[in-house]
Design a protein around this motif. Structure first.
Motif, PDB file in Angstrom:
ATOM      1  N   ALA A 286      11.765   4.355  -0.574  1.00  0.00           N
ATOM      2  CA  ALA A 286      12.759   5.118  -0.723  1.00  0.00           C
ATOM      3  C   ALA A 286      13.761   5.628   0.244  1.00  0.00           C
ATOM      4  N   CYS A 287      12.971   5.772   1.352  1.00  0.00           N
ATOM      5  CA  CYS A 287      13.794   6.201   2.522  1.00  0.00           C
ATOM      6  C   CYS A 287      14.681   4.791   3.025  1.00  0.00           C
ATOM      7  N   LEU A 288      14.249   3.754   3.186  1.00  0.00           N
ATOM      8  CA  LEU A 288      14.785   2.452   3.629  1.00  0.00           C
ATOM      9  C   LEU A 288      15.961   2.049   2.492  1.00  0.00           C
TER      10      LEU A 288
ATOM     11  N   GLY B 279       0.700  -1.337   0.083  1.00  0.00           N
ATOM     12  CA  GLY B 279      -0.018  -0.019   0.032  1.00  0.00           C
ATOM     13  C   GLY B 279       0.871   1.369   0.014  1.00  0.00           C
ATOM     14  N   GLU B 280       2.051   1.297  -0.613  1.00  0.00           N
ATOM     15  CA  GLU B 280       2.765   2.497  -0.693  1.00  0.00           C
ATOM     16  C   GLU B 280       2.102   3.552  -1.451  1.00  0.00           C
ATOM     17  N   GLY B 281       2.173   4.930  -1.245  1.00  0.00           N
ATOM     18  CA  GLY B 281       1.518   5.846  -1.966  1.00  0.00           C
ATOM     19  C   GLY B 281       2.623   6.482  -3.135  1.00  0.00           C
ATOM     20  N   ASP B 282       3.523   7.422  -2.650  1.00  0.00           N
ATOM     21  CA  ASP B 282       4.218   7.750  -3.644  1.00  0.00           C
ATOM     22  C   ASP B 282       5.598   7.095  -3.243  1.00  0.00           C
TER      23      ASP B 282
ATOM     24  N   SER C  15      12.803  11.769   4.977  1.00  0.00           N
ATOM     25  CA  SER C  15      12.316  12.187   3.468  1.00  0.00           C
ATOM     26  C   SER C  15      10.920  11.204   3.390  1.00  0.00           C
ATOM     27  N   TYR C  16      10.451  10.496   4.356  1.00  0.00           N
ATOM     28  CA  TYR C  16       9.212   9.913   4.042  1.00  0.00           C
ATOM     29  C   TYR C  16       8.152  10.826   4.412  1.00  0.00           C
TER      30      TYR C  16
ATOM     31  N   THR D 205      10.335  10.362  -8.927  1.00  0.00           N
ATOM     32  CA  THR D 205      11.705  10.483  -8.236  1.00  0.00           C
ATOM     33  C   THR D 205      12.041   9.283  -7.649  1.00  0.00           C
ATOM     34  N   ASN D 206      10.928   8.867  -6.558  1.00  0.00           N
ATOM     35  CA  ASN D 206      11.232   7.852  -5.850  1.00  0.00           C
ATOM     36  C   ASN D 206      11.335   6.390  -6.270  1.00  0.00           C
TER      37      ASN D 206
END
Length: 561
Positions: A278-280, A270-273, A427-428, A310-311
């Motif tokens: 990307a943070c991990l 259920g990731e959004g953007d 950055s999350y 970008t992510n």
């Protein structure tokens, strides 16, 4: 004793990738396009302690493998010795190998070529002869505490190769069998290695790395071992090596961010953007062990989330697998997920969409159905000691979702509830994910990460366990898990829908006739190893419990060719 390959190594600079360390003297046998060797070399930075060999000539490799040249150049730059025309049956006679010994000798997916059907006894015999010849040579090229690793498929007909029996005939002991995953080796591409499709990869399906060692008796006096059984000696050998590895291993090489480690196999749902994924990935440097999914299509993400492109590019660069149109209720059926298990399955701020007011019982029911469906799927995609993490608001009306109660209904238990802070994840950016303000963030307020795990026991009355100590109960749990994995490999093969995974474990124990009293007796063997879960798990995997009862037949098989 042969000549040891010399390498100047500062223990603090050791680098690990799965079972292999930069300080190990490594011999790789039967390389295809040398992508596995290149993977290790990149991880270690230097490959001066490695020798990688192929059965084919260098000219043949260049003509038949698209990435052979690139991989060989990579290895040359990092100081690896590469040898060609090396036969596993006579490699000990090679002028550059005959005086050397190694800490790890690796042969991934040995294969004698496609002469007959894989089910044909003649083909199986050819494979067995190949492995037997390799083991004979490898035995004399191994340091006293070294290991021979063979990665091999474990389903029928490949299980008929009887690797452990072949090794025993040579005088080797099975140290352990561990699940193999390509995700652990970024850049590794297994090849068919023969026939018209020589450069094609093949589905590895269910497979393991079998680790063989020299018998422990060779290093001990007869008087020391007179009263010890073979299985006990192997257990002692394993625990000593495990302790040695623990001391040698530079744990600082693993990278952590809050509850998550670079060595974990992680599924994000259920990731959004994709900013959390990307943070991990940025923290770990590589995201080859991660799969990040979204409910929406990639096109929808690009149109609605300002930072999605970008992510996603960041994740692609760091080798993360990203999947779209993945429904949390049916994700286990996805072709790229249905045979995988994970150490951590993460769902941040699940939400069923804005249909009614958040206080409305109908809206709460929709949220609960979303979470319940996710948990049902996640249960069967989790390793035995894995964790499911749901980050969720804890104030009213969100507390009415009753997250813990939903998990209990599925057969999970709450390990712990810990406060969640966005500051822990640079950055999350959490997103609303629905409606006209889909790309907007929202105030998380008071919220927690709920960590759920599988229960230690799926069955058994309190009276059964009343006389057992906590340490014995823990040992019993791991014996059951080891038995389960050995006989029916539930880490990959799905039981019929009539049984949940935890019910199937119980079914396995009942059908094999393994009683609690029997398991209690076995647990006593681990009285010295129940101090921690990892140690108990590794020790239990060594116990030849399969010999105490008839092996349980898998409920269904997965064809891999």
């Amino acid at each position: 004793m042969g000549e040891l390959i010399s390498i100047d190594n500062n223990e603090g600079d050791q680098k690990w990738i799965r079972h292999y360390c930069s300080s190990h003297k490594i011999l790789l046998v039967g390389e295809g396009d040398f992508s596995f060797a290149a993977c290790l070399a990149k991880r270690f930075d230097t490959a001066a302690n490695m020798i990688a060999t192929s059965f084919d000539s260098e000219e043949f490799l260049m003509q038949n493998y698209s990435n052979a040249r690139t991989n060989l150049e990579e290895l040359k730059e990092r100081g690896c010795t590469t040898l060609h025309n090396v036969n596993a049956h006579s490699m000990i006679l090679h002028p550059l190998l005959n005086l050397k010994v190694f800490d790890r000798i690796i042969y991934n997916f040995p294969h004698a070529g496609f002469m007959f059907s894989e089910h044909d006894d003649r083909q199986i015999e050819l494979h067995q002869e190949l492995v037997k010849g390799f083991l004979r040579n490898a035995f004399d090229m191994l340091t006293e505490d070294g290991e021979i690793h063979i990665t091999h498929k474990t389903t029928h007909p490949f299980s008929n190769w009887k690797l452990e029996k072949l090794a025993k005939e040579i005088g080797l002991c099975l140290l352990e069998e561990v699940e193999f995953s390509k995700w652990d080796y970024p850049g590794y591409v297994n090849k068919r290695g023969s026939g018209s499709r020589i450069n094609n990869t093949f589905p590895v399906g269910e497979c393991s790395t079998f680790k063989f060692v020299k018998p422990y008796f060779a290093e001990r006096s007869e008087s020391d071992d007179a009263e010890l059984s073979d299985s006990t000696l192997i257990e002692i050998r394993y625990l000593e090596l495990a302790d040695q590895r623990k001391n040698d291993n530079n744990e600082g090489d693993q990278k952590w961010i809050r509850h998550y480690c670079s060595s974990h196999k992680i599924l994000l749902v259920g990731e959004g953007d994709f900013s959390f994924a990307a943070c991990l990935a940025k923290r770990f440097d590589t995201a080859a062990n991660m799969i990040a999914t979204s409910f929406d299509s990639e096109e929808f993400l690009m149109q609605n989330y300002s930072n999605a492109r970008t992510n996603l590019e960041e994740l692609k660069e760091r080798r993360c697998t990203t999947l779209h149109n993945v429904n949390a209720h049916t994700m286990i059926l996805h072709p790229l997920l249905n045979l995988k298990v994970f150490d951590r399955i993460i769902y941040n701020f699940p939400h069923a969409g804005f249909m009614f007011s958040e206080d409305d019982d109908r809206q709460i029911k929709l949220h609960q159905e979303l979470v319940r469906g996710f948990l049902r799927n996640a249960f069967d995609m989790l390793t035995e000691d894995g964790e499911i993490h749901i980050t969720h608001k804890t104030t009213h009306p969100y507390s009415n979702w009753k997250i813990e109660k939903l998990a209990n209904e599925i057969g999970l238990r709450l390990l712990e509830e810990v406060e969640f802070s966005k500051w822990d994840y640079p950055s999350y950016v959490n997103k609303r994910g629905s409606g006209s303000r889909i790309d907007n963030t929202f105030t998380v307020g008071e919220c927690s990460t709920f960590k759920f795990v599988k229960p230690y026991f799926a069955e058994g009355s309190e009276s059964d366990d009343a006389e057992l100590s906590d340490s014995t109960l823990m040992a019993l749990r791991y014996i059951e898990v080891a038995d389960q994995r050995k006989n029916c490999r539930f880490a990959h093969i799905r039981p019929p829908s009539a049984y949940t995974r935890h019910n199937t474990v119980s079914y396995n124990r009942r059908s094999t006739g393994m009683t609690r009293s029997c398991a209690k007796m076995l647990g006593a063997l681990f009285s010295c190893t129940t101090c921690c879960r990892a140690c108990s798990s590794q020790a239990a995997a060594l116990l030849p419990i399969g010999r105490l009862h008839e092996p349980f037949q898998p409920l269904q098989f997965a064809e891999i060719f």
